[in-house]
Design a protein around this motif. Structure first.
Motif, PDB file in Angstrom:
ATOM      1  N   ILE A   8       0.226  -0.881  -0.464  1.00 36.23           N
ATOM      2  CA  ILE A   8      -0.174  -0.063  -0.230  1.00 36.23           C
ATOM      3  C   ILE A   8       0.875   1.401   0.210  1.00 36.23           C
ATOM      4  O   ILE A   8       2.256   1.437   0.453  1.00 36.23           O
ATOM      5  N   THR A   9       0.495   1.748  -1.142  1.00 37.46           N
ATOM      6  CA  THR A   9       1.156   3.236  -0.510  1.00 37.46           C
ATOM      7  C   THR A   9       0.173   4.927  -0.689  1.00 37.46           C
ATOM      8  O   THR A   9      -0.635   4.755  -1.136  1.00 37.46           O
TER       9      THR A   9
ATOM     10  N   ILE B  93       9.136  11.824   9.387  1.00 37.75           N
ATOM     11  CA  ILE B  93       8.165  11.014   8.635  1.00 37.75           C
ATOM     12  C   ILE B  93       7.673   9.366   9.512  1.00 37.75           C
ATOM     13  O   ILE B  93       6.621   9.399   9.356  1.00 37.75           O
ATOM     14  N   PHE B  94       9.319   8.612   9.399  1.00 39.69           N
ATOM     15  CA  PHE B  94       8.829   7.658   9.626  1.00 39.69           C
ATOM     16  C   PHE B  94       8.342   7.147  10.918  1.00 39.69           C
ATOM     17  O   PHE B  94       7.108   6.995  11.864  1.00 39.69           O
TER      18      PHE B  94
ATOM     19  N   THR C 254       8.769  -4.468   4.878  1.00 44.74           N
ATOM     20  CA  THR C 254       9.203  -3.755   5.142  1.00 44.74           C
ATOM     21  C   THR C 254       8.165  -2.151   4.761  1.00 44.74           C
ATOM     22  O   THR C 254       7.385  -1.861   4.254  1.00 44.74           O
ATOM     23  N   ILE C 255       8.735  -0.819   5.393  1.00 42.37           N
ATOM     24  CA  ILE C 255       8.117   0.380   5.538  1.00 42.37           C
ATOM     25  C   ILE C 255       9.099   1.210   4.370  1.00 42.37           C
ATOM     26  O   ILE C 255      10.197   0.565   4.972  1.00 42.37           O
ATOM     27  N   ASN C 256       9.022   2.112   3.288  1.00 45.50           N
ATOM     28  CA  ASN C 256      10.005   2.658   3.302  1.00 45.50           C
ATOM     29  C   ASN C 256       9.172   4.325   2.942  1.00 45.50           C
ATOM     30  O   ASN C 256       7.885   4.273   2.890  1.00 45.50           O
TER      31      ASN C 256
ATOM     32  N   LYS D 189       7.710   8.317  -2.041  1.00 45.77           N
ATOM     33  CA  LYS D 189       6.177   8.095  -1.164  1.00 45.77           C
ATOM     34  C   LYS D 189       6.366   7.224   0.334  1.00 45.77           C
ATOM     35  O   LYS D 189       6.831   7.087   0.343  1.00 45.77           O
ATOM     36  N   PHE D 190       5.003   7.077   1.277  1.00 43.12           N
ATOM     37  CA  PHE D 190       4.749   6.190   2.459  1.00 43.12           C
ATOM     38  C   PHE D 190       4.662   4.452   1.616  1.00 43.12           C
ATOM     39  O   PHE D 190       3.599   5.154   1.404  1.00 43.12           O
TER      40      PHE D 190
END
Length: 288
Positions: free
Chosen positions: A231-232, A244-245, A272-274, A278-279
Protein backbone atom coordinates in the motif's frame (compact mmCIF):
# COMPACT_ATOMS: atom_id res chain seq x y z
CA UNK A 1 12.87 -32.49 47.66
CA UNK A 2 11.86 -31.46 44.13
CA UNK A 3 11.59 -27.85 45.30
CA UNK A 4 15.37 -27.85 45.92
CA UNK A 5 15.92 -29.09 42.37
CA UNK A 6 13.67 -26.40 40.92
CA UNK A 7 15.51 -23.81 43.03
CA UNK A 8 18.82 -25.12 41.57
CA UNK A 9 20.17 -26.19 44.95
CA UNK A 10 21.73 -29.26 43.34
CA UNK A 11 24.18 -30.29 46.08
CA UNK A 12 21.48 -30.20 48.74
CA UNK A 13 19.11 -32.07 46.43
CA UNK A 14 21.65 -34.85 45.70
CA UNK A 15 22.50 -35.18 49.39
CA UNK A 16 18.86 -35.49 50.41
CA UNK A 17 18.16 -37.78 47.44
CA UNK A 18 20.73 -40.43 48.38
CA UNK A 19 19.98 -40.05 52.10
CA UNK A 20 16.31 -40.80 51.41
CA UNK A 21 17.22 -43.83 49.29
CA UNK A 22 19.54 -45.17 52.01
CA UNK A 23 16.78 -44.79 54.62
CA UNK A 24 14.36 -46.60 52.28
CA UNK A 25 16.84 -49.48 51.88
CA UNK A 26 17.38 -49.62 55.63
CA UNK A 27 13.63 -49.67 56.28
CA UNK A 28 13.14 -52.36 53.61
CA UNK A 29 15.84 -54.53 55.15
CA UNK A 30 14.42 -54.34 58.68
CA UNK A 31 10.79 -54.83 57.62
CA UNK A 32 11.74 -57.87 55.53
CA UNK A 33 13.96 -59.34 58.24
CA UNK A 34 11.55 -58.95 61.16
CA UNK A 35 8.18 -59.47 59.47
CA UNK A 36 8.72 -61.66 56.39
CA UNK A 37 11.88 -63.75 56.39
CA UNK A 38 15.40 -63.66 57.68
CA UNK A 39 16.50 -64.43 54.13
CA UNK A 40 16.49 -60.77 53.22
CA UNK A 41 18.32 -61.12 49.90
CA UNK A 42 17.42 -64.50 48.41
CA UNK A 43 18.27 -63.38 44.88
CA UNK A 44 21.71 -62.18 45.99
CA UNK A 45 25.01 -64.02 45.50
CA UNK A 46 24.83 -65.32 49.06
CA UNK A 47 22.26 -65.31 51.89
CA UNK A 48 22.66 -62.51 54.40
CA UNK A 49 21.25 -61.98 57.85
CA UNK A 50 22.73 -58.54 58.46
CA UNK A 51 23.07 -55.36 56.51
CA UNK A 52 25.99 -55.49 54.10
CA UNK A 53 27.60 -53.02 51.70
CA UNK A 54 26.77 -55.16 48.64
CA UNK A 55 23.12 -55.34 49.62
CA UNK A 56 22.89 -51.60 50.24
CA UNK A 57 24.54 -50.74 46.91
CA UNK A 58 22.42 -53.22 44.95
CA UNK A 59 19.17 -51.98 46.51
CA UNK A 60 20.11 -48.33 46.12
CA UNK A 61 20.93 -48.78 42.42
CA UNK A 62 17.54 -50.42 41.88
CA UNK A 63 15.77 -47.60 43.69
CA UNK A 64 17.70 -45.00 41.66
CA UNK A 65 16.42 -46.63 38.45
CA UNK A 66 12.83 -46.45 39.65
CA UNK A 67 13.07 -42.91 41.01
CA UNK A 68 14.85 -41.70 37.87
CA UNK A 69 12.07 -43.12 35.70
CA UNK A 70 9.36 -41.54 37.84
CA UNK A 71 11.26 -38.23 37.97
CA UNK A 72 11.55 -38.20 34.17
CA UNK A 73 7.79 -38.63 33.89
CA UNK A 74 7.23 -35.84 36.42
CA UNK A 75 9.63 -33.45 34.66
CA UNK A 76 8.00 -34.20 31.30
CA UNK A 77 4.52 -33.51 32.69
CA UNK A 78 5.72 -30.28 34.30
CA UNK A 79 7.33 -29.20 31.02
CA UNK A 80 4.14 -29.90 29.07
CA UNK A 81 2.10 -27.98 31.64
CA UNK A 82 4.51 -25.05 31.43
CA UNK A 83 4.30 -25.09 27.63
CA UNK A 84 0.51 -25.08 27.86
CA UNK A 85 0.61 -22.07 30.18
CA UNK A 86 2.93 -20.25 27.77
CA UNK A 87 0.66 -21.10 24.84
CA UNK A 88 -2.41 -19.92 26.75
CA UNK A 89 -0.61 -16.71 27.73
CA UNK A 90 0.40 -16.04 24.12
CA UNK A 91 -3.16 -16.72 22.98
CA UNK A 92 -4.51 -14.30 25.58
CA UNK A 93 -1.96 -11.71 24.56
CA UNK A 94 -2.89 -12.12 20.90
CA UNK A 95 -6.57 -11.72 21.71
CA UNK A 96 -5.77 -8.59 23.72
CA UNK A 97 -3.72 -7.18 20.86
CA UNK A 98 -6.59 -7.92 18.48
CA UNK A 99 -9.11 -6.16 20.69
CA UNK A 100 -6.79 -3.18 20.90
CA UNK A 101 -6.36 -3.11 17.13
CA UNK A 102 -10.12 -3.27 16.65
CA UNK A 103 -10.36 -0.19 18.84
CA UNK A 104 -7.60 1.42 16.78
CA UNK A 105 -9.80 1.59 13.65
CA UNK A 106 -10.27 5.30 14.13
CA UNK A 107 -13.42 6.29 16.02
CA UNK A 108 -13.34 9.56 14.08
CA UNK A 109 -13.74 7.53 10.88
CA UNK A 110 -17.06 6.14 12.12
CA UNK A 111 -18.20 9.55 13.39
CA UNK A 112 -17.37 11.18 10.06
CA UNK A 113 -19.13 8.40 8.19
CA UNK A 114 -22.25 8.81 10.31
CA UNK A 115 -22.13 12.57 9.69
CA UNK A 116 -21.91 11.88 5.97
CA UNK A 117 -24.89 9.54 6.19
CA UNK A 118 -26.82 12.29 7.99
CA UNK A 119 -25.95 14.83 5.30
CA UNK A 120 -26.80 12.42 2.49
CA UNK A 121 -30.09 11.54 4.16
CA UNK A 122 -31.03 15.22 4.41
CA UNK A 123 -30.26 15.56 0.71
CA UNK A 124 -32.19 12.36 -0.01
CA UNK A 125 -29.14 11.15 -1.89
CA UNK A 126 -29.16 7.80 -3.66
CA UNK A 127 -25.79 7.08 -2.00
CA UNK A 128 -27.37 6.77 1.46
CA UNK A 129 -28.43 3.08 1.30
CA UNK A 130 -25.07 2.04 -0.15
CA UNK A 131 -23.00 3.81 2.50
CA UNK A 132 -25.19 2.39 5.29
CA UNK A 133 -24.73 -1.11 3.87
CA UNK A 134 -20.95 -0.70 3.62
CA UNK A 135 -20.73 0.62 7.17
CA UNK A 136 -22.91 -2.22 8.45
CA UNK A 137 -20.76 -4.86 6.76
CA UNK A 138 -17.57 -3.31 8.07
CA UNK A 139 -18.83 -3.09 11.65
CA UNK A 140 -20.19 -6.65 11.54
CA UNK A 141 -16.81 -7.93 10.40
CA UNK A 142 -14.93 -6.02 13.11
CA UNK A 143 -17.31 -7.02 15.90
CA UNK A 144 -18.20 -10.63 15.11
CA UNK A 145 -15.84 -12.14 12.57
CA UNK A 146 -12.42 -11.34 14.02
CA UNK A 147 -12.47 -13.48 17.15
CA UNK A 148 -10.35 -16.34 15.77
CA UNK A 149 -6.59 -16.15 15.26
CA UNK A 150 -7.04 -16.58 11.51
CA UNK A 151 -9.60 -15.22 9.06
CA UNK A 152 -10.05 -15.99 5.39
CA UNK A 153 -8.07 -13.69 3.14
CA UNK A 154 -11.14 -13.07 0.99
CA UNK A 155 -13.07 -11.77 4.03
CA UNK A 156 -10.19 -9.51 5.00
CA UNK A 157 -10.04 -8.07 1.49
CA UNK A 158 -13.83 -7.60 1.46
CA UNK A 159 -13.53 -5.67 4.74
CA UNK A 160 -10.83 -3.46 3.22
CA UNK A 161 -12.99 -2.88 0.15
CA UNK A 162 -15.86 -1.70 2.36
CA UNK A 163 -13.49 0.61 4.22
CA UNK A 164 -12.19 2.05 0.95
CA UNK A 165 -15.72 2.53 -0.41
CA UNK A 166 -16.67 4.50 2.69
CA UNK A 167 -13.56 6.65 2.44
CA UNK A 168 -14.23 7.33 -1.25
CA UNK A 169 -17.75 8.48 -0.40
CA UNK A 170 -16.33 10.72 2.34
CA UNK A 171 -13.69 12.36 0.18
CA UNK A 172 -15.62 12.22 -3.10
CA UNK A 173 -13.52 13.49 -6.05
CA UNK A 174 -10.54 14.35 -3.83
CA UNK A 175 -9.60 10.68 -3.43
CA UNK A 176 -8.33 8.23 -6.04
CA UNK A 177 -7.95 4.62 -4.93
CA UNK A 178 -6.36 1.99 -7.16
CA UNK A 179 -6.85 -1.52 -5.78
CA UNK A 180 -5.61 -4.61 -7.61
CA UNK A 181 -5.87 -8.32 -6.78
CA UNK A 182 -3.96 -11.10 -8.52
CA UNK A 183 -3.54 -14.76 -7.76
CA UNK A 184 -5.85 -17.20 -5.99
CA UNK A 185 -7.17 -15.69 -2.74
CA UNK A 186 -9.53 -18.59 -1.98
CA UNK A 187 -8.73 -21.03 0.84
CA UNK A 188 -6.10 -18.66 2.19
CA UNK A 189 -6.02 -17.42 5.78
CA UNK A 190 -4.48 -14.46 7.56
CA UNK A 191 -4.60 -12.82 11.00
CA UNK A 192 -7.72 -10.61 11.09
CA UNK A 193 -7.45 -6.81 10.78
CA UNK A 194 -3.76 -7.14 10.01
CA UNK A 195 -4.02 -5.56 6.57
CA UNK A 196 -6.81 -3.18 7.52
CA UNK A 197 -4.46 -1.50 9.97
CA UNK A 198 -2.10 -0.57 7.11
CA UNK A 199 -5.01 0.84 5.11
CA UNK A 200 -6.33 2.85 8.04
CA UNK A 201 -2.81 4.17 8.67
CA UNK A 202 -2.53 5.30 5.03
CA UNK A 203 -5.68 7.39 5.34
CA UNK A 204 -4.80 8.74 8.75
CA UNK A 205 -1.35 9.99 7.70
CA UNK A 206 -1.54 10.18 3.92
CA UNK A 207 -5.02 11.45 3.14
CA UNK A 208 -6.10 13.42 6.18
CA UNK A 209 -2.81 15.35 6.30
CA UNK A 210 -2.76 16.40 2.65
CA UNK A 211 -4.79 18.71 0.45
CA UNK A 212 -5.94 18.32 -3.12
CA UNK A 213 -6.48 15.04 -4.96
CA UNK A 214 -4.86 12.18 -3.05
CA UNK A 215 -3.90 8.86 -4.62
CA UNK A 216 -3.78 5.56 -2.71
CA UNK A 217 -2.46 2.37 -4.35
CA UNK A 218 -3.30 -1.01 -2.82
CA UNK A 219 -2.07 -4.29 -4.28
CA UNK A 220 -2.75 -7.91 -3.28
CA UNK A 221 -0.68 -10.55 -5.04
CA UNK A 222 -0.85 -14.22 -4.05
CA UNK A 223 1.99 -16.47 -5.16
CA UNK A 224 1.93 -20.07 -3.95
CA UNK A 225 1.70 -19.91 -0.13
CA UNK A 226 2.46 -16.21 0.28
CA UNK A 227 0.59 -12.95 -0.04
CA UNK A 228 2.51 -9.90 -1.25
CA UNK A 229 0.65 -6.86 0.04
CA UNK A 230 1.65 -3.30 -0.82
CA UNK A 231 0.00 0.00 0.00
CA UNK A 232 1.34 3.40 -1.02
CA UNK A 233 0.21 6.83 0.10
CA UNK A 234 1.71 10.35 -0.22
CA UNK A 235 3.81 11.77 2.55
CA UNK A 236 2.04 14.22 4.86
CA UNK A 237 2.83 17.73 3.65
CA UNK A 238 2.62 19.05 7.20
CA UNK A 239 5.30 16.66 8.43
CA UNK A 240 9.00 17.03 7.81
CA UNK A 241 10.37 14.19 5.72
CA UNK A 242 13.12 13.40 8.22
CA UNK A 243 10.45 12.70 10.87
CA UNK A 244 7.96 10.89 8.66
CA UNK A 245 8.77 7.40 9.84
CA UNK A 246 8.29 8.33 13.48
CA UNK A 247 4.92 9.98 12.80
CA UNK A 248 3.60 7.56 10.21
CA UNK A 249 4.48 4.26 11.78
CA UNK A 250 2.33 5.16 14.79
CA UNK A 251 0.80 2.91 17.41
CA UNK A 252 -1.14 0.91 14.84
CA UNK A 253 1.91 -0.26 12.92
CA UNK A 254 3.82 -0.99 16.11
CA UNK A 255 0.98 -3.25 17.23
CA UNK A 256 1.01 -4.98 13.85
CA UNK A 257 4.70 -5.71 14.31
CA UNK A 258 3.98 -7.23 17.73
CA UNK A 259 1.15 -9.35 16.31
CA UNK A 260 3.39 -10.59 13.51
CA UNK A 261 6.06 -11.55 16.04
CA UNK A 262 3.56 -13.36 18.28
CA UNK A 263 1.39 -14.95 15.62
CA UNK A 264 3.86 -16.00 12.95
CA UNK A 265 7.21 -17.73 12.65
CA UNK A 266 10.10 -15.51 11.65
CA UNK A 267 10.30 -17.11 8.20
CA UNK A 268 6.56 -16.66 7.59
CA UNK A 269 6.61 -12.91 7.02
CA UNK A 270 8.71 -9.93 5.98
CA UNK A 271 7.60 -6.36 6.66
CA UNK A 272 9.23 -3.46 4.83
CA UNK A 273 8.43 0.24 5.35
CA UNK A 274 9.81 2.81 2.95
CA UNK A 275 9.36 6.60 3.01
CA UNK A 276 11.27 7.76 -0.06
CA UNK A 277 9.03 10.26 -1.87
CA UNK A 278 5.99 8.18 -0.88
CA UNK A 279 5.13 6.15 2.19
CA UNK A 280 5.03 2.47 1.19
CA UNK A 281 4.31 -0.56 3.33
CA UNK A 282 5.15 -3.96 1.85
CA UNK A 283 4.27 -7.19 3.59
CA UNK A 284 5.12 -10.68 2.47
CA UNK A 285 3.18 -13.13 4.63
CA UNK A 286 2.28 -16.81 4.62
CA UNK A 287 -1.44 -17.32 4.04
CA UNK A 288 -1.91 -21.11 4.19
Amino acid sequence: MPKFLFKRKYILYITLFFTAIFLMVLAKFNLTYFFISNQVWPEGPEPITSLSLNYVLDMMIGEVYVITFVTAIKVTLDFLEKQKRVTDLEKTQLETELLFLKAQVSPHFFFNTLNNIHSLALEKSDKTPRIIMRLSELMRYLLYETKSQRQSLSNEICCIQNYLDLEKIRHDDLLEVNMSISGDIQDKEIAPILLLTFVENAFKHGVNKNIGVIKIDVDFTVKEDFLYFTITNPLPVITKIENIFEHSSGIGLENVKKRLTLGYNQDDYKLTINNDNKFTVSLKIKVT
